[in-house]
Design a protein around this motif. Structure first.
Motif, PDB file in Angstrom:
ATOM      1  N   ALA A  49       0.846  -1.189   0.000  1.00  0.00           N
ATOM      2  CA  ALA A  49       0.000   0.000   0.000  1.00  0.00           C
ATOM      3  C   ALA A  49       0.882   1.239   0.000  1.00  0.00           C
ATOM      4  O   ALA A  49       2.045   1.188   0.427  1.00  0.00           O
ATOM      5  CB  ALA A  49      -0.920   0.016   1.219  1.00  0.00           C
ATOM      6  N   ALA A  50       0.322   2.345  -0.472  1.00  0.00           N
ATOM      7  CA  ALA A  50       1.030   3.616  -0.474  1.00  0.00           C
ATOM      8  C   ALA A  50       0.027   4.735  -0.257  1.00  0.00           C
ATOM      9  O   ALA A  50      -1.162   4.594  -0.541  1.00  0.00           O
ATOM     10  CB  ALA A  50       1.785   3.826  -1.782  1.00  0.00           C
ATOM     11  N   TYR A  59      -3.418   3.880  -2.110  1.00  0.00           N
ATOM     12  CA  TYR A  59      -3.335   2.907  -3.193  1.00  0.00           C
ATOM     13  C   TYR A  59      -2.989   1.552  -2.587  1.00  0.00           C
ATOM     14  O   TYR A  59      -2.217   1.479  -1.628  1.00  0.00           O
ATOM     15  CB  TYR A  59      -2.268   3.315  -4.201  1.00  0.00           C
ATOM     16  CG  TYR A  59      -2.485   4.687  -4.786  1.00  0.00           C
ATOM     17  CD1 TYR A  59      -2.090   5.837  -4.107  1.00  0.00           C
ATOM     18  CD2 TYR A  59      -3.112   4.846  -6.027  1.00  0.00           C
ATOM     19  CE1 TYR A  59      -2.315   7.093  -4.628  1.00  0.00           C
ATOM     20  CE2 TYR A  59      -3.330   6.100  -6.563  1.00  0.00           C
ATOM     21  CZ  TYR A  59      -2.934   7.217  -5.859  1.00  0.00           C
ATOM     22  OH  TYR A  59      -3.154   8.463  -6.374  1.00  0.00           O
ATOM     23  N   TYR A  60      -3.559   0.489  -3.156  1.00  0.00           N
ATOM     24  CA  TYR A  60      -3.381  -0.833  -2.579  1.00  0.00           C
ATOM     25  C   TYR A  60      -3.075  -1.878  -3.643  1.00  0.00           C
ATOM     26  O   TYR A  60      -3.521  -1.786  -4.787  1.00  0.00           O
ATOM     27  CB  TYR A  60      -4.657  -1.265  -1.843  1.00  0.00           C
ATOM     28  CG  TYR A  60      -5.041  -0.350  -0.712  1.00  0.00           C
ATOM     29  CD1 TYR A  60      -5.943   0.692  -0.914  1.00  0.00           C
ATOM     30  CD2 TYR A  60      -4.493  -0.516   0.551  1.00  0.00           C
ATOM     31  CE1 TYR A  60      -6.292   1.546   0.126  1.00  0.00           C
ATOM     32  CE2 TYR A  60      -4.837   0.326   1.593  1.00  0.00           C
ATOM     33  CZ  TYR A  60      -5.732   1.354   1.368  1.00  0.00           C
ATOM     34  OH  TYR A  60      -6.069   2.192   2.403  1.00  0.00           O
ATOM     35  N   PHE A  68      -6.872  -4.208   4.063  1.00  0.00           N
ATOM     36  CA  PHE A  68      -5.861  -3.337   4.661  1.00  0.00           C
ATOM     37  C   PHE A  68      -6.231  -1.877   4.404  1.00  0.00           C
ATOM     38  O   PHE A  68      -6.784  -1.539   3.353  1.00  0.00           O
ATOM     39  CB  PHE A  68      -4.482  -3.604   4.055  1.00  0.00           C
ATOM     40  CG  PHE A  68      -3.875  -4.931   4.419  1.00  0.00           C
ATOM     41  CD1 PHE A  68      -4.600  -5.925   5.052  1.00  0.00           C
ATOM     42  CD2 PHE A  68      -2.537  -5.178   4.121  1.00  0.00           C
ATOM     43  CE1 PHE A  68      -4.031  -7.147   5.368  1.00  0.00           C
ATOM     44  CE2 PHE A  68      -1.944  -6.382   4.435  1.00  0.00           C
ATOM     45  CZ  PHE A  68      -2.700  -7.386   5.055  1.00  0.00           C
ATOM     46  N   THR A  69      -5.870  -1.030   5.362  1.00  0.00           N
ATOM     47  CA  THR A  69      -6.087   0.406   5.213  1.00  0.00           C
ATOM     48  C   THR A  69      -4.837   1.151   5.649  1.00  0.00           C
ATOM     49  O   THR A  69      -4.353   0.957   6.763  1.00  0.00           O
ATOM     50  CB  THR A  69      -7.272   0.880   6.070  1.00  0.00           C
ATOM     51  OG1 THR A  69      -8.453   0.157   5.703  1.00  0.00           O
ATOM     52  CG2 THR A  69      -7.514   2.373   5.852  1.00  0.00           C
ATOM     53  N   ILE A  70      -4.331   1.990   4.754  1.00  0.00           N
ATOM     54  CA  ILE A  70      -3.179   2.825   5.081  1.00  0.00           C
ATOM     55  C   ILE A  70      -3.686   4.211   5.457  1.00  0.00           C
ATOM     56  O   ILE A  70      -4.630   4.730   4.844  1.00  0.00           O
ATOM     57  CB  ILE A  70      -2.181   2.889   3.896  1.00  0.00           C
ATOM     58  CG1 ILE A  70      -0.899   3.608   4.308  1.00  0.00           C
ATOM     59  CG2 ILE A  70      -2.818   3.537   2.671  1.00  0.00           C
ATOM     60  CD1 ILE A  70       0.217   3.514   3.259  1.00  0.00           C
ATOM     61  N   SER A  80       0.306   4.489   9.184  1.00  0.00           N
ATOM     62  CA  SER A  80      -0.123   3.230   9.776  1.00  0.00           C
ATOM     63  C   SER A  80      -0.729   2.318   8.718  1.00  0.00           C
ATOM     64  O   SER A  80      -1.216   2.789   7.684  1.00  0.00           O
ATOM     65  CB  SER A  80      -1.147   3.488  10.883  1.00  0.00           C
ATOM     66  OG  SER A  80      -0.576   4.243  11.931  1.00  0.00           O
ATOM     67  N   LEU A  81      -0.694   1.043   9.017  1.00  0.00           N
ATOM     68  CA  LEU A  81      -1.311   0.054   8.138  1.00  0.00           C
ATOM     69  C   LEU A  81      -2.195  -0.833   9.004  1.00  0.00           C
ATOM     70  O   LEU A  81      -1.701  -1.635   9.795  1.00  0.00           O
ATOM     71  CB  LEU A  81      -0.257  -0.789   7.424  1.00  0.00           C
ATOM     72  CG  LEU A  81      -0.791  -1.775   6.396  1.00  0.00           C
ATOM     73  CD1 LEU A  81      -1.370  -1.015   5.194  1.00  0.00           C
ATOM     74  CD2 LEU A  81       0.298  -2.736   5.938  1.00  0.00           C
ATOM     75  N   GLN A  82      -3.494  -0.644   8.892  1.00  0.00           N
ATOM     76  CA  GLN A  82      -4.451  -1.468   9.602  1.00  0.00           C
ATOM     77  C   GLN A  82      -4.733  -2.702   8.762  1.00  0.00           C
ATOM     78  O   GLN A  82      -5.197  -2.582   7.624  1.00  0.00           O
ATOM     79  CB  GLN A  82      -5.748  -0.693   9.854  1.00  0.00           C
ATOM     80  CG  GLN A  82      -6.831  -1.497  10.548  1.00  0.00           C
ATOM     81  CD  GLN A  82      -6.457  -1.880  11.967  1.00  0.00           C
ATOM     82  OE1 GLN A  82      -5.901  -1.079  12.702  1.00  0.00           O
ATOM     83  NE2 GLN A  82      -6.762  -3.112  12.354  1.00  0.00           N
TER      84      GLN A  82
END
Length: 125
Positions: A49-50, A59-60, A68-70, A80-82
């Motif tokens: 991700a970015a 972006y994933y 995932f959520t950045i 963070s990366l959830q």
């Protein structure tokens, strides 16, 4: 010099969640692109991700989209990366990366200047 330090890795079961964090320190950093990559044993490092810092646009990779959520914290200069609904195939060392300017090739690890030391994520079945 900019240092990136990841935290939050660990051992979880399939279906669990983890939250990774990456803090930037060192000289004042106003980088506009931060990303997460991962490398599983015997595999090449791949894009996860970015996020574009100024626009807040994320972006994933297809493999993590929807799970995932950045996100970013402007004041703390952290990203963070959830990670939800983790799968065994998510097992890898996760690296935080940064560059000063946004690039359309955000998925290409060669575009990034600064890297963290990595944090291990292990998902058991």
């Amino acid at each position: 010099q900019v240092q990136l330090v990841e935290s939050g890795g660990g051992l979880v079961q399939a279906g669990d969640s983890l939250r990774l964090s990456c803090a930037a320190s060192g000289r004042p950093f106003s980088g506009n692109a931060m990303g997460w990559f991962r490398q599983a044993p015997g595999e090449e490092r791949e894009f996860v991700a970015a996020i574009r810092w100024d626009a807040g646009k994320a972006y994933y990779a297809d493999s993590v989209k929807g799970r995932f959520t950045i996100s970013k914290d402007n004041a703390r200069k952290t990203v963070s990366l959830q990670m939800n609904s983790l799968k065994p195939e998510d097992t890898a060392i996760y690296y935080c990366a940064a560059r000063l300017y946004w690039t359309v090739a955000y998925y290409n690890q060669e575009m990034y200047t600064y890297w963290g030391q990595g944090t291990q994520v292990t998902v058991s079945s």
